[in-house]
Design a protein around this motif. Structure first.
Motif, mmCIF file in Angstrom:
data_model
loop_
_atom_site.group_PDB
_atom_site.id
_atom_site.type_symbol
_atom_site.label_atom_id
_atom_site.label_comp_id
_atom_site.label_asym_id
_atom_site.label_seq_id
_atom_site.Cartn_x
_atom_site.Cartn_y
_atom_site.Cartn_z
ATOM 1 N N TRP A 142 0.853 -1.148 0.000
ATOM 2 C CA TRP A 142 0.000 0.000 0.000
ATOM 3 C C TRP A 142 0.899 1.209 0.000
ATOM 4 O O TRP A 142 1.146 1.794 1.046
ATOM 5 C CB TRP A 142 -0.908 -0.020 1.242
ATOM 6 N N HIS A 178 -6.386 0.452 -7.504
ATOM 7 C CA HIS A 178 -6.264 1.568 -6.562
ATOM 8 C C HIS A 178 -6.940 2.783 -7.202
ATOM 9 O O HIS A 178 -7.363 2.727 -8.357
ATOM 10 C CB HIS A 178 -4.787 1.882 -6.282
ATOM 11 N N CYS A 213 -5.404 6.842 -1.388
ATOM 12 C CA CYS A 213 -6.033 5.864 -2.265
ATOM 13 C C CYS A 213 -7.536 5.879 -1.987
ATOM 14 O O CYS A 213 -7.948 5.896 -0.841
ATOM 15 C CB CYS A 213 -5.470 4.471 -2.018
ATOM 16 N N GLU A 215 -9.884 3.727 -3.456
ATOM 17 C CA GLU A 215 -10.576 2.502 -3.885
ATOM 18 C C GLU A 215 -10.126 1.399 -2.936
ATOM 19 O O GLU A 215 -8.921 1.184 -2.785
ATOM 20 C CB GLU A 215 -10.167 2.160 -5.324
ATOM 21 N N PHE A 216 -11.076 0.702 -2.324
ATOM 22 C CA PHE A 216 -10.686 -0.318 -1.347
ATOM 23 C C PHE A 216 -9.772 -1.353 -2.010
ATOM 24 O O PHE A 216 -10.134 -1.962 -3.008
ATOM 25 C CB PHE A 216 -11.908 -1.003 -0.752
ATOM 26 N N CYS A 217 -8.584 -1.526 -1.426
ATOM 27 C CA CYS A 217 -7.573 -2.349 -2.091
ATOM 28 C C CYS A 217 -6.916 -3.324 -1.127
ATOM 29 O O CYS A 217 -5.815 -3.797 -1.370
ATOM 30 C CB CYS A 217 -6.532 -1.437 -2.736
ATOM 31 N N HIS A 221 -5.815 -0.394 3.005
ATOM 32 C CA HIS A 221 -6.259 0.627 2.043
ATOM 33 C C HIS A 221 -6.272 2.028 2.663
ATOM 34 O O HIS A 221 -5.799 2.998 2.065
ATOM 35 C CB HIS A 221 -7.649 0.249 1.532
ATOM 36 N N MET A 224 -2.958 3.921 2.826
ATOM 37 C CA MET A 224 -2.248 4.129 1.556
ATOM 38 C C MET A 224 -2.328 5.612 1.190
ATOM 39 O O MET A 224 -3.136 6.024 0.364
ATOM 40 C CB MET A 224 -2.868 3.240 0.475
HETATM 41 CU CU1 CUA Z 1 -4.895 1.346 -2.762
HETATM 42 CU CU2 CUA Z 1 -6.930 1.591 -1.604
#
Ligand code: CUA
Length: 354
Positions: A142, A178, A213, A215-217, A221, A224
């Motif tokens: 991340w 992301h 970030c 977008e759940f990654c 997340h 990040m």
């Molecule tokens: Cu990369 Cu959320």
């Protein structure tokens, strides 16, 4: 829990208002780093204008509909003893009214649609006036890399840009999806595997802007983060010149603690994931490039200020700071002692040409 507490202690309308403010992060009222209500560039300003237009239209609809509803409820309520307890005469169909409502809905949608389409085109058209600087941003779980292909510069987690310059950002990912977002400048655009997305932005002024970030990654997340550092042209050129240099050599600087740290950096496996230009070893790309780590403002991708204490805490137990990160396994395997951590911190902090 907070909402239920508010509901029992306060009258419901107040509870809803307070909960709404709480959930919105009250970002309108405080100096938040990640507020979109304080735009510092043309894209963010454009997006905020679009938000206000949409908010204005939906507020207008809400007021009109709620007023009619309220009027009907009060005016036509059944009054006790008035003999109106039975249903009033029912009517059906009013072509003029129905056509009017349809026409008004279309007109309101057009009011939103026209600036939306205009904005969508604007966001994907880098102005041709003046220089366009190209940066390739790549998302990892991340953290981030920022590469300047025209300048031969590669860095991580902190993207330097010259102010009042149009920046075209190529958005790439090394693993999952992301999303690149700098609330005060621009966003959000997804970084999608095998898809070459891009965006552009410009900062009106100098400053450090927080990125995140969007977008759940994965489990970290929320951890990040990154920074966009906007500086004057001269300062940017000086930064580029420093970035092109190899990492500072502690041997030439008479810094025995950092020298011992460099030894550990090579023998304890750090170098397998982290590249330091000039070390003579081709470090991996599994972790951020650390060639000029000493001059970064943050450690662990924007999570902590880059102080010796925070850096030591990060090396000591990265899992506590960023759950799920790749470095945990390496640190656990090496079982680092406190004096070793101190030496590694000294080396990493010494990687500074500033
Ligand atoms: Cu990369 Cu959320």
């Amino acid at each position: 829990m907070l909402v239920s507490f508010l509901c029992t202690k306060l009258k419901l309308p107040w509870a809803i208002l307070l909960a709404g403010l709480f959930l919105s992060g009250c970002s309108v009222f405080i100096d938040a780093h990640q507020t979109t209500f304080d735009p510092k560039g043309p894209i963010a300003r454009d997006q905020l204008t679009l938000f206000y237009i949409t908010l204005g239209v939906v507020t207008f609809i809400f007021v009109v509909v709620a007023s009619i509803l309220l009027y009907a409820v009060v005016r036509y309520r059944a009054k006790p003893g008035s003999g109106q307890e039975t249903l009033p005469e029912q009517t059906h169909g009013n072509p003029l009214l129905e056509a009017g409502v349809v026409a008004a809905s279309i007109a309101l949608l057009v009011v939103i649609a026209v600036p939306t389409v205009r904005s969508a085109i604007y966001i994907y058209t880098v102005p041709e006036d003046g220089e366009i600087l190209e940066v390739t941003a790549t998302g990892y779980q991340w953290w981030w890399t920022f590469e300047y292909p025209e300048l031969g510069v590669m860095t991580a987690n902190e993207m330097w840009i010259p102010k009042e310059t149009n920046i075209r950002i190529n958005l790439r990912t090394q693993d999952v999806i992301h999303s690149f977002w700098v609330p005060k400048l621009a966003g959000k655009v997804d970084m999608i595997p095998n898809r070459n997305n891009w965006m552009w932005l410009r900062a009106d002024e100098e400053g450090m802007f927080h990125g995140q970030c969007a977008e759940f990654c994965g489990e970290s997340h929320a951890n990040m983060l990154f920074r966009v550092i906007s500086v004057g042209r001269d300062e940017f050129d000086a930064w580029v010149a420093r970035q092109r240099q190899p990492g500072r050599d502690p041997a030439t600087a008479d810094d025995p603690l950092a020298l011992a740290g460099r030894e550990l950096f090579q023998t304890k496996g750090c170098v397998q994931c982290h590249h330091v230009e000039g070390l003579g070893l081709d470090g991996g790309i599994l972790g951020p490039d650390l060639t000029h780590f000493g001059e970064r403002h943050t450690v662990a991708a924007g999570l902590l200020a880059n102080t010796p204490e925070n850096l030591a805490a990060w090396i000591r137990d990265p899992e506590r700071i960023k759950p799920g990160n790749l470095m945990t396994a390496g640190v656990v395997n090496q079982n680092l002692t406190e004096p070793e951590i101190e030496r590694l911190v000294a080396y990493l902090k010494s990687l500074n040409l500033n």
